[in-house]
Enzyme design. Structure first.
Site, PDB file in Angstrom:
ATOM      1  CE  LYS A  55     -86.971 -15.697  20.497  1.00  0.00           C
ATOM      2  NZ  LYS A  55     -87.035 -16.077  19.074  1.00  0.00           N
ATOM      3  NE  ARG A 105     -92.475  -9.877  12.117  1.00  0.00           N
ATOM      4  CZ  ARG A 105     -92.290 -10.962  11.373  1.00  0.00           C
ATOM      5  NH1 ARG A 105     -93.161 -11.294  10.433  1.00  0.00           N
ATOM      6  NH2 ARG A 105     -91.224 -11.729  11.548  1.00  0.00           N
TER       7      ARG A 105
HETATM    8  N1  BES Z   1     -85.495 -11.711  17.861  1.00  0.00           N
HETATM    9  C1  BES Z   1     -85.968 -12.726  17.008  1.00  0.00           C
HETATM   10  C2  BES Z   1     -85.077 -12.956  15.789  1.00  0.00           C
HETATM   11  C3  BES Z   1     -83.691 -13.472  16.067  1.00  0.00           C
HETATM   12  C4  BES Z   1     -83.437 -14.832  16.011  1.00  0.00           C
HETATM   13  C5  BES Z   1     -82.656 -12.616  16.327  1.00  0.00           C
HETATM   14  C6  BES Z   1     -82.165 -15.309  16.231  1.00  0.00           C
HETATM   15  C7  BES Z   1     -81.378 -13.093  16.557  1.00  0.00           C
HETATM   16  C8  BES Z   1     -81.134 -14.452  16.506  1.00  0.00           C
HETATM   17  C9  BES Z   1     -87.374 -12.387  16.517  1.00  0.00           C
HETATM   18  O1  BES Z   1     -88.139 -11.669  17.399  1.00  0.00           O
HETATM   19  C10 BES Z   1     -88.073 -13.668  16.262  1.00  0.00           C
HETATM   20  O2  BES Z   1     -88.306 -14.378  17.205  1.00  0.00           O
HETATM   21  N2  BES Z   1     -88.381 -13.949  15.008  1.00  0.00           N
HETATM   22  C11 BES Z   1     -89.040 -15.147  14.634  1.00  0.00           C
HETATM   23  C12 BES Z   1     -90.124 -14.806  13.652  1.00  0.00           C
HETATM   24  C13 BES Z   1     -91.057 -15.948  13.372  1.00  0.00           C
HETATM   25  C14 BES Z   1     -91.905 -16.232  14.607  1.00  0.00           C
HETATM   26  C15 BES Z   1     -91.936 -15.564  12.207  1.00  0.00           C
HETATM   27  C16 BES Z   1     -87.990 -16.061  13.998  1.00  0.00           C
HETATM   28  O3  BES Z   1     -87.106 -15.570  13.303  1.00  0.00           O
HETATM   29  O4  BES Z   1     -88.042 -17.262  14.251  1.00  0.00           O
HETATM   30 MN    MN Z   2     -89.198 -12.916  18.745  1.00  0.00          MN
END
Ligand code: BES
Ligand code: MN
Ligand code: ZN
Length: 503
Positions: free
Chosen positions: A279, A353
């Site tokens: 990230k 997931r």
């Molecule tokens: N933990 C994150 C989702 C999240 C984002 C929670 C912002 C709280 C605030 C999750 O693990 C994630 O990174 N999801 C990705 C999925 C994508 C790579 C398909 C996302 O939402 O960007």
């Molecule tokens: Mn994530």
């Protein structure tokens, strides 16, 4: 915050503020009228000289002369009496807390006299005013070593005065364990990731054993033997050992002792760097609360045990830390889940997931639950869809979905149902494995994530998935929750269980 209930006629406890509700008709209740008369009409004059209209969320403080025996009276706007629900009462009680802290008050008495049009009686109003104040009084200041006295809260005791105070106290006694569960969740979610990791979070779960919860923890060796490679793959870049925590509350009475449990499963990523699909730096600190789903499951188990809920519930928390590193999972890796289905991991940041896939499968295999509800801070996309006031609800069972929707309206933990369907399911078909962990397109990201989970739900199992990425944390103060961890879902599921699944 100490909350007590007294009858109207009793001699009032020492208070440095008296609080009265005033609705939009600006009429004074009998007791407020009497006090106003005693002060020569000072309170009415104060009201007329201000912009106070009795709207919900307004508070007006009037300083009284020494002869009144109390330093100030606070008028709390209630809105229209006909809209004065239990939830509205909580908002009024919660909103009062910062007002009284700003005033430097220590103890207050709230005189509750609902108008004839109010849908709730005095006891219900009193209990929920107290509950709202308690919820708002939550603080997490253990790491502040240099707090100035004036920035510490002064307000510490609320005496709620109204008709039928015994009934109010009884209603409050049912709500207090829920507040304790909520506070436990807020603490765990707020703790930084150097304090709460999979191992220390499992330790926090072990505390529930004191309340009669049966707590089991599986480590990596046990999970490996069970074939939980989807979950283990996420944690393999971390120095901390992944854990699966199983918390059983066997609350059903003799008749239902062996009844199939309700299963509540939570995503517990104690820190989500994204892994090798890392990230951006800005905002990454928020990912300490990526264990919010597990945090809610743990707080819910605490609430259910404290109030001795008459139901069998199993809470399962999949705990991992998603880190990059020499041993971390790579984009493109293929893992075999416990269900036997294979997954191509195209993005290591879509890790929740993967954790839930194995946690959900394990839960169904072992417990044959009556229903499964999972909670997860799963997708950023749900924040785009619904914002921060409602969680996304994905459900394969209309009755369960309706029950959750109604419980959300009642408790304020609101949910909004999102679709599932074949067009979305196709999006996660993989070229080289049974499925891939992100959609082929970016669109409908929360739905493709839910479809992924659905592939790990057995036919005939009622299942609901709550995507709480938008609701687990609040950047702003709310009436019944200071900014920070909200513990969204504890009240929702406590109410759902109480209303539909307890003997
Ligand atoms: N933990 C994150 C989702 C999240 C984002 C929670 C912002 C709280 C605030 C999750 O693990 C994630 O990174 N999801 C990705 C999925 C994508 C790579 C398909 C996302 O939402 O960007
Ligand atoms: Mn994530
Ligand atoms: Zn995550």
């Amino acid at each position: 915050m100490k909350i007590t209930f007294s009858e109207v006629k009793t001699t009032p406890q020492r208070a440095d503020a008296l609080v009265f509700g005033v609705s939009e008709d600006k009429a004074f209740s009998p007791q407020l009228q009497a006090l106003d008369k005693k002060t020569g009409g000072l309170i009415r004059r104060g009201l007329e000289a201000s912009r106070f209209t009795g709207k919900k969320g307004q508070y007006l403080s009037v300083i009284l002369p020494e002869s009144a025996g109390v330093a100030r009276v606070v008028l709390a706007g209630l809105g229209a009496w006909k809209d004065f629900s239990a939830l509205a009462a909580e908002s009024v009680g919660g909103g009062l807390v910062p007002q009284l802290n700003a005033a430097g008050a220590h103890a207050a008495a709230f005189i509750v006299e609902p108008g004839k049009q109010a849908p709730i009686d005095a006891a219900t109003a009193a209990a929920h005013i107290g509950f709202g104040a308690l919820l708002r009084s939550y603080r997490f200041d253990k790491y502040k070593t240099k707090q100035k006295p004036e920035s510490k809260p002064s307000f510490a005791a609320l005496n709620v005065i109204g008709a039928n105070s015994k009934a109010a106290a009884a209603l409050f006694a049912r709500l207090k364990p829920v507040a304790e569960g909520i506070f436990f969740t807020r603490d765990l979610v707020t703790e930084p990731a150097n304090v709460i990791d999979p191992e220390t979070l499992a330790d926090a779960c072990r505390q529930l054993a004191d309340l009669g919860v049966d707590v089991e923890v599986l480590g990596e060796e046990e999970m490996h033997a069970l074939g939980m490679n989807a979950l283990l793959g996420v944690g393999q870049g971390s120095a901390k050992e992944s854990q699966l925590v199983i918390m059983r509350w066997p609350g059903a009475d003799k008749k239902g002792k062996s009844a199939a449990p309700l299963a509540i499963v939570g995503k517990g990523v104690t820190f989500d760097t994204g892994g090798i699909s890392i990230k951006p730096a800005s905002g990454m600190e928020e990912m300490k609360w990526d264990m919010g789903g597990a945090g809610t499951v743990i707080g819910l188990m605490r609430a259910l045990a404290l109030r001795k809920a008459k139901v069998n519930v199993v809470g399962v928390a999949g705990l991992v830390e998603n880190m990059p590193g020499g041993n971390a999972q790579r984009p493109g890796d293929v893992v075999k889940s416990m269900s036997g289905q294979t997954i191509e991991v195209l993005n290591t940041d879509a890790e929740g997931r993967l954790v839930l896939a194995d946690a959900l499968w394990y839960t169904q295999e072992r417990f044959k639950p009556r229903l499964v509800i999972d909670l997860a801070t799963l997708t950023g996309a749900i924040i785009i869809s619904l914002g921060t006031s409602r969680a996304g609800l994905f459900c394969n069972d209309d009755e369960l979905a309706d029950q959750l929707f109604a419980a959300g309206k009642e408790t304020g933990d609101e949910v909004w149902r999102m679709p599932l369907g074949e067009v979305y399911d196709k999006q996660i078909d993989s070229q080289i494995a049974d499925m891939q962990n992100i959609g082929q397109e970016r669109e409908a990201g929360s739905i493709t994530a839910a479809q992924f989970l659905k592939r790990f739900i057995k036919d005939g199992t009622p299942w609901a998935h709550l995507d709480i990425a938008g609701t687990a944390w609040s950047k702003k103060d709310r009436d019944t929750c200071p900014k920070g961890a909200t513990a969204f879902g504890v009240r929702l599921l406590d109410a759902l269980i109480a209303e539909h699944y307890e003997a």
